[in-house]
Design a protein around this motif. Structure first.
Motif, PDB file in Angstrom:
ATOM      1  N   LEU A  36       0.806  -1.220   0.000  1.00  0.00           N
ATOM      2  CA  LEU A  36       0.000   0.000   0.000  1.00  0.00           C
ATOM      3  C   LEU A  36       0.836   1.266   0.000  1.00  0.00           C
ATOM      4  O   LEU A  36       1.947   1.290   0.544  1.00  0.00           O
ATOM      5  N   ARG A  37       0.245   2.286  -0.561  1.00  0.00           N
ATOM      6  CA  ARG A  37       0.664   3.660  -0.284  1.00  0.00           C
ATOM      7  C   ARG A  37      -0.572   4.386   0.219  1.00  0.00           C
ATOM      8  O   ARG A  37      -1.593   4.434  -0.487  1.00  0.00           O
ATOM      9  N   VAL A  38      -0.497   4.923   1.418  1.00  0.00           N
ATOM     10  CA  VAL A  38      -1.638   5.592   2.031  1.00  0.00           C
ATOM     11  C   VAL A  38      -1.213   6.998   2.428  1.00  0.00           C
ATOM     12  O   VAL A  38      -0.313   7.153   3.268  1.00  0.00           O
ATOM     13  N   PRO A  39      -1.783   8.032   1.819  1.00  0.00           N
ATOM     14  CA  PRO A  39      -1.415   9.404   2.189  1.00  0.00           C
ATOM     15  C   PRO A  39      -1.521   9.622   3.696  1.00  0.00           C
ATOM     16  O   PRO A  39      -2.524   9.263   4.320  1.00  0.00           O
ATOM     17  N   GLY A  40      -0.465  10.209   4.275  1.00  0.00           N
ATOM     18  CA  GLY A  40      -0.468  10.486   5.705  1.00  0.00           C
ATOM     19  C   GLY A  40       0.092   9.366   6.555  1.00  0.00           C
ATOM     20  O   GLY A  40       0.188   9.518   7.785  1.00  0.00           O
ATOM     21  N   TYR A  41       0.489   8.245   5.935  1.00  0.00           N
ATOM     22  CA  TYR A  41       1.032   7.110   6.680  1.00  0.00           C
ATOM     23  C   TYR A  41       2.364   6.707   6.054  1.00  0.00           C
ATOM     24  O   TYR A  41       2.479   6.610   4.831  1.00  0.00           O
ATOM     25  N   THR A  42       3.369   6.465   6.909  1.00  0.00           N
ATOM     26  CA  THR A  42       4.677   6.012   6.436  1.00  0.00           C
ATOM     27  C   THR A  42       4.906   4.581   6.893  1.00  0.00           C
ATOM     28  O   THR A  42       4.057   3.968   7.554  1.00  0.00           O
ATOM     29  N   ALA A  43       6.075   4.046   6.558  1.00  0.00           N
ATOM     30  CA  ALA A  43       6.402   2.662   6.917  1.00  0.00           C
ATOM     31  C   ALA A  43       6.412   2.451   8.429  1.00  0.00           C
ATOM     32  O   ALA A  43       6.257   1.319   8.901  1.00  0.00           O
ATOM     33  N   SER A  44       6.581   3.513   9.191  1.00  0.00           N
ATOM     34  CA  SER A  44       6.603   3.383  10.654  1.00  0.00           C
ATOM     35  C   SER A  44       5.209   3.539  11.272  1.00  0.00           C
ATOM     36  O   SER A  44       5.074   3.530  12.497  1.00  0.00           O
ATOM     37  N   ASP A  45       4.177   3.677  10.433  1.00  0.00           N
ATOM     38  CA  ASP A  45       2.823   3.920  10.936  1.00  0.00           C
ATOM     39  C   ASP A  45       1.930   2.684  10.872  1.00  0.00           C
ATOM     40  O   ASP A  45       0.699   2.793  10.781  1.00  0.00           O
ATOM     41  N   ALA A  46       2.531   1.489  10.914  1.00  0.00           N
ATOM     42  CA  ALA A  46       1.719   0.266  10.859  1.00  0.00           C
ATOM     43  C   ALA A  46       0.717   0.229  12.005  1.00  0.00           C
ATOM     44  O   ALA A  46      -0.456  -0.130  11.817  1.00  0.00           O
TER      45      ALA A  46
END
Length: 474
Positions: A165-175
């Motif tokens: 996924l790519r989710v605006p507002g979320y990075t790889a550390s936001d699981a």
């Protein structure tokens, strides 16, 4: 968080009933858990879906991981996550609300992990979820690809997919944060969704008076479901579609047309046959209303509109079934006849616009329960706003005044039959520009022949209502 950047929620004994007995605070905790536990999503009725999911960091992005157990198990007697498909559709809808893009998808089951990734790919190109109009069909496409790859897996294996996924507002550390957000219902905006007011542009497109449109939108805002009824040619379907486009985005609009064989199974959900390796099987398939409701509950800040064309042509009690209750009590949830144990609520941001041709069936014959639950709005050639449409349209488009005059004379000739006057739409179509005689001979006269079948011969109908007879009428 474990060594793979994975976040899970404690799930008690793994059953929906146990989880629902827990406090809301306990159910919302995100914390490390053993490998047999995952996050479970709560739908808008408060039901915790019996299907686990995980959110993992995946390179510089994120991945949604869904597991579907096969074979028998003590925790799940049927050997499967009973609500796996429903949960996946709900998660995809909630990701669409966040403008997520699926970068790729693979089967990640242990039984196929030895295969090259190219041989276990179920999604090989980016998909913007915001561009999808049917989440259920997209989920079926993924599931079909998964089934083909894992068809030879062992009886007790766990089938697993990974959607990057790519989710605006979320990075790889936001699981952790994404798992939390996906697991919980979207908060309803304070005061509920507000429909936009009627504009001068909308009034100009429809050739209707703006105050009348403002009243219609206000009625839809408070009643949630309306039926526009009237004789043929009064623009009911056209107005319904333009109104829907005015109050929401094209992706949040669905249109269905009722007919005598239309059923609850077509409209809401029912079992449909399919071939599975030459063997017939049945799947529970969601209809347009349930798919729209799923999308709406994941996107509560936006109005969702279902247009039901020719709503009176179906057996309405049979089509709506227990849904009649929800049309009146939007805050309540009910049990569903094809999904035992599932609770369903009609989201408050779902609006229904029906159209009804009264030449086919009088409003007096409509089911009483239907009449109580829908607000009825008449569109009639003799009354505003329809009575002035043809004149305004002709003036704006330089068509002269003859068409409006002919329509007035025609409806005077029809007489006291209120339900079978002719609307202006017949004289606003492109074929009218090639000659009014074409419209009269091939559209209007056939309608009148059918209507007067028992009282006038075909010759009498043509003598009374032909274009020349109407032109010469004083």
């Amino acid at each position: 968080m474990d060594d793979h950047g994975r976040w899970r929620r404690t799930a008690g004994d793994g059953t929906a009933s146990h989880l629902q007995a827990k406090s809301t605070r306990a159910r919302n905790l995100i914390m490390p858990a053993s490998d047999d536990q995952g996050v479970q999503a709560t739908d808008d009725t408060g039901e915790v879906l019996d299907a686990d999911f995980e959110v993992e960091s995946d390179g510089d992005g994120l991945a949604l991981v869904m597991k579907s157990a096969s074979g028998r198990s003590t925790g799940r007697p049927n050997g499967r996550n009973p609500q796996y498909n429903r949960a996946l559709e709900l998660l995809l809808s909630r990701l669409r609300h966040r403008d997520a893009v699926l970068v790729s998808g693979i089967v990640d089951s242990s039984s196929v992990q030895n295969l090259p990734e190219a041989d276990r790919t179920i999604l090989d190109e980016s998909v913007s979820l915001a561009d999808l109009t049917d989440i259920e069909q997209f989920r079926k496409k993924l599931s079909g690809a998964q089934h083909r790859i894992t068809n030879s897996a062992g009886r007790n294996s766990t089938k697993q997919i990974r959607l990057r996924l790519r989710v605006p507002g979320y990075t790889a550390s936001d699981a952790n944060r994404l798992a939390t957000d996906l697991s919980q219902p979207v908060t309803q905006p304070a005061g509920g969704v507000e429909l936009p007011p009627a504009t001068l542009d909308l009034a100009d497109r429809l050739y209707f008076e703006q105050p009348w449109l403002e009243k219609l939108i206000t009625l839809l805002q408070h009643r949630k479901q309306v039926v526009m009824y009237g004789p043929p040619g009064t623009g009911k379907t056209y107005v319904a579609r333009e109104l829907a486009r005015h109050i929401t985005d094209p992706g949040a609009i669905r249109l269905v047309q009722f007919h005598p064989s239309y059923t609850y199974e077509d409209f809401f959900e029912g079992f449909r046959p399919r071939l599975d390796g030459g063997t017939a099987a049945f799947d529970l398939v969601h209809g347009p209303l349930r798919r729209l409701a799923t999308d709406a509950e994941a996107d509560k800040g936006r109005p969702y509109v279902l247009i039901i064309d020719e709503i009176n042509r179906a057996n309405l009690p049979k089509v709506f079934g227990e849904l009649y209750f929800l049309l009146e009590y939007r805050d309540e949830a009910i049990d569903l006849q094809y999904s035992p144990g599932a609770r369903f609520k009609l989201p408050p941001n779902v609006f229904i616009i029906g159209t009804m041709n009264t030449a086919d069936r009088s409003i007096a014959l409509v089911d009483a329960a239907m009449r109580r639950r829908f607000a009825f709005v008449e569109l009639h050639p003799d009354h505003p706003p329809v009575s002035g449409v043809l004149s305004r349209w002709a003036k704006t488009n330089g068509k002269g005044s003859e068409r409006a005059s002919l329509l007035d004379k025609l409806n005077q000739a029809i007489g006291a039959d209120h339900e079978f006057k002719i609307g202006p739409a017949y004289l606003m179509k492109p074929d009218a520009d090639h000659g009014l005689d074409l419209v009269w001979e091939h559209s209007i006269l056939p309608l009148l022949e059918e209507h007067f079948y028992e009282s006038k011969s075909r010759r009498q109908v043509h003598d009374t209502f032909s274009l020349n007879a109407i032109r010469n009428r004083q």
